[in-house]
Motif scaffolding. Structure first.
Motif, PDB file in Angstrom:
ATOM      1  N   LYS A   1      -3.507   7.425   3.398  1.00  0.00           N
ATOM      2  CA  LYS A   1      -3.001   7.067   4.982  1.00  0.00           C
ATOM      3  C   LYS A   1      -2.291   5.741   4.386  1.00  0.00           C
ATOM      4  O   LYS A   1      -1.228   5.083   5.271  1.00  0.00           O
ATOM      5  CB  LYS A   1      -4.168   6.440   5.863  1.00  0.00           C
ATOM      6  N   GLN A   2      -1.773   5.260   3.249  1.00  0.00           N
ATOM      7  CA  GLN A   2      -0.943   4.717   2.954  1.00  0.00           C
ATOM      8  C   GLN A   2       0.568   4.654   3.533  1.00  0.00           C
ATOM      9  O   GLN A   2       0.488   5.705   3.863  1.00  0.00           O
ATOM     10  CB  GLN A   2      -0.757   4.292   1.316  1.00  0.00           C
ATOM     11  N   PRO A   3       1.096   3.667   3.447  1.00  0.00           N
ATOM     12  CA  PRO A   3       2.145   3.821   4.965  1.00  0.00           C
ATOM     13  C   PRO A   3       3.618   3.429   3.902  1.00  0.00           C
ATOM     14  O   PRO A   3       4.330   4.811   3.747  1.00  0.00           O
ATOM     15  CB  PRO A   3       3.008   2.186   5.613  1.00  0.00           C
ATOM     16  N   GLY A   4       3.625   2.954   2.469  1.00  0.00           N
ATOM     17  CA  GLY A   4       4.029   3.380   1.692  1.00  0.00           C
ATOM     18  C   GLY A   4       4.783   5.514   0.774  1.00  0.00           C
ATOM     19  O   GLY A   4       3.906   5.222   0.592  1.00  0.00           O
ATOM     20  N   ASP A   5       5.693   5.555   0.781  1.00  0.00           N
ATOM     21  CA  ASP A   5       6.412   6.761   0.488  1.00  0.00           C
ATOM     22  C   ASP A   5       6.271   6.030  -1.633  1.00  0.00           C
ATOM     23  O   ASP A   5       7.920   5.619  -1.237  1.00  0.00           O
ATOM     24  CB  ASP A   5       7.388   6.622   0.811  1.00  0.00           C
TER      25      ASP A   5
ATOM     26  N   ALA B   1       0.996  -1.410  -0.128  1.00  0.00           N
ATOM     27  CA  ALA B   1       0.066  -0.120  -0.310  1.00  0.00           C
ATOM     28  C   ALA B   1       1.209   1.338  -0.439  1.00  0.00           C
ATOM     29  O   ALA B   1       1.989   1.783   0.872  1.00  0.00           O
ATOM     30  CB  ALA B   1      -0.555  -0.099   1.312  1.00  0.00           C
ATOM     31  N   PHE B   2       0.735   1.685  -1.118  1.00  0.00           N
ATOM     32  CA  PHE B   2       1.686   3.216  -1.418  1.00  0.00           C
ATOM     33  C   PHE B   2       0.714   4.426  -1.679  1.00  0.00           C
ATOM     34  O   PHE B   2      -0.188   4.130  -2.081  1.00  0.00           O
ATOM     35  CB  PHE B   2       2.170   2.980  -2.717  1.00  0.00           C
ATOM     36  N   ARG B   3       0.991   5.319  -1.129  1.00  0.00           N
ATOM     37  CA  ARG B   3       0.015   6.215  -1.089  1.00  0.00           C
ATOM     38  C   ARG B   3       0.398   7.473  -3.009  1.00  0.00           C
ATOM     39  O   ARG B   3       0.410   8.014  -2.999  1.00  0.00           O
ATOM     40  CB  ARG B   3       0.738   7.635  -0.309  1.00  0.00           C
TER      41      ARG B   3
END
Length: 297
Positions: free
Chosen positions: A236-240, A199-201
């Protein structure tokens, strides 16, 4: 008529433009991972042909990097346009060093809820389009004796769960094709990298990037949480994405580029758990698996 093999061995025409660094062809370059990879390639001093449905969406980026960002119109579900774009890039620069098949979108729905049209449209976007682009660039990469194909898959290309069967099916197909391609192309100096993000933004879970099949009450318990949870996770995803792009460039620069690169703690954990579970299941059923050959005489 000349076939691809003949085209690959023929001398390249003189390029009509000069390129700084490597020449990248990136689909879906105006958002999400495509945008992040484009910026990372530019930071590395390279040239990007940014293939998008609306080239005007990249006007600002192209103005900021004159001659190093070239927006082109491309719908990856249009085979004729794919052929034309690859021909244009070769005419301009004489080579394509990195192809990134990134264009895509999400789809939520139980298998029974997913229509044939929805599944075929997704396959065109995630599988047949990238396959056509890959085939189009391969003769030129073989002629060069170098190149890299980056396939943007997902942790959903390794395992699936309720509500994403159609999406995972397209990524499973792309990964199978890419695994064979890696073995076929290595002798020609061509790398293949399958990227499996968690999960990335990127906007994947929000707006028009996520489509949903018409729901059936029978699947509310299993698919309902995914149907509600994915849109709620947007932003809100943790991935950059910038760190993901940097990781991709690092993998491509490595002497031994991995075939698959999981990105994000969620992807690393989930893929490791899936591999462990698959190994345990194989061991539990090994005797049955091995008991199906003809008896030895």
């Amino acid at each position: 008529m000349r076939d691809n093999a003949c085209a690959a061995t023929a001398p390249a025409a003189a390029p009509t433009r000069s390129a700084t660094g490597k020449v990248w062809l990136i689909t879906g370059a105006n958002s999400g991972f495509g945008q992040a990879i484009t910026r990372a390639a530019l930071a590395a001093g390279d040239t990007v042909v940014a293939a998008v449905r609306r080239p005007e969406s990249l006007d600002d980026l192209a103005a900021a990097h004159p001659d190093r960002v070239v927006p082109v119109a491309l719908d990856v579900t249009d085979p004729t346009r794919i052929t034309a774009v690859v021909a244009e890039v070769i005419l301009w620069y004489g080579r394509i060093d990195v192809l990134v098949n990134n264009a895509g979108r999400g789809q939520v729905g139980a298998v029974e809820e997913t229509t044939d049209r929805e599944l075929r449209d997704l396959m065109d976007l995630h599988f047949f389009g990238p396959a056509a682009l890959t085939r189009a660039v391969l003769p030129h990469m073989r002629r060069q004796g170098s190149g890299a194909v980056v396939q943007m898959s997902s942790m959903g290309g390794r395992f699936s769960f309720p509500g994403v069967g159609a999406y995972s099916a397209t990524k499973f197909a792309l990964e199978g094709l890419s695994e064979a391609l890696a073995l076929e192309a290595a002798q020609h100096g061509i790398k293949v990298l399958v990227v499996e993000p968690g999960a990335f933004r990127t906007g994947f879970a929000g707006g028009g990037a996520l489509r949903q099949s018409a729901p059936l009450d029978a699947y509310e318990e299993t698919v309902g949480p995914v149907r509600a949870g994915l849109p709620d996770s947007d932003g809100k995803q943790p991935g950059d994405p910038e760190k993901a792009a940097a990781a991709i460039l690092t993998a491509l620069a490595a002497e031994q580029t991995p075939l698959r690169l999981a990105l994000g703690n969620d992807a690393a954990d989930a893929i490791a758990a899936q591999l462990k579970s698959a190994g345990e299941e194989a061991a539990a059923w090994e005797a049955v698996s091995r008991g199906t050959d003809f008896d030895k005489e």
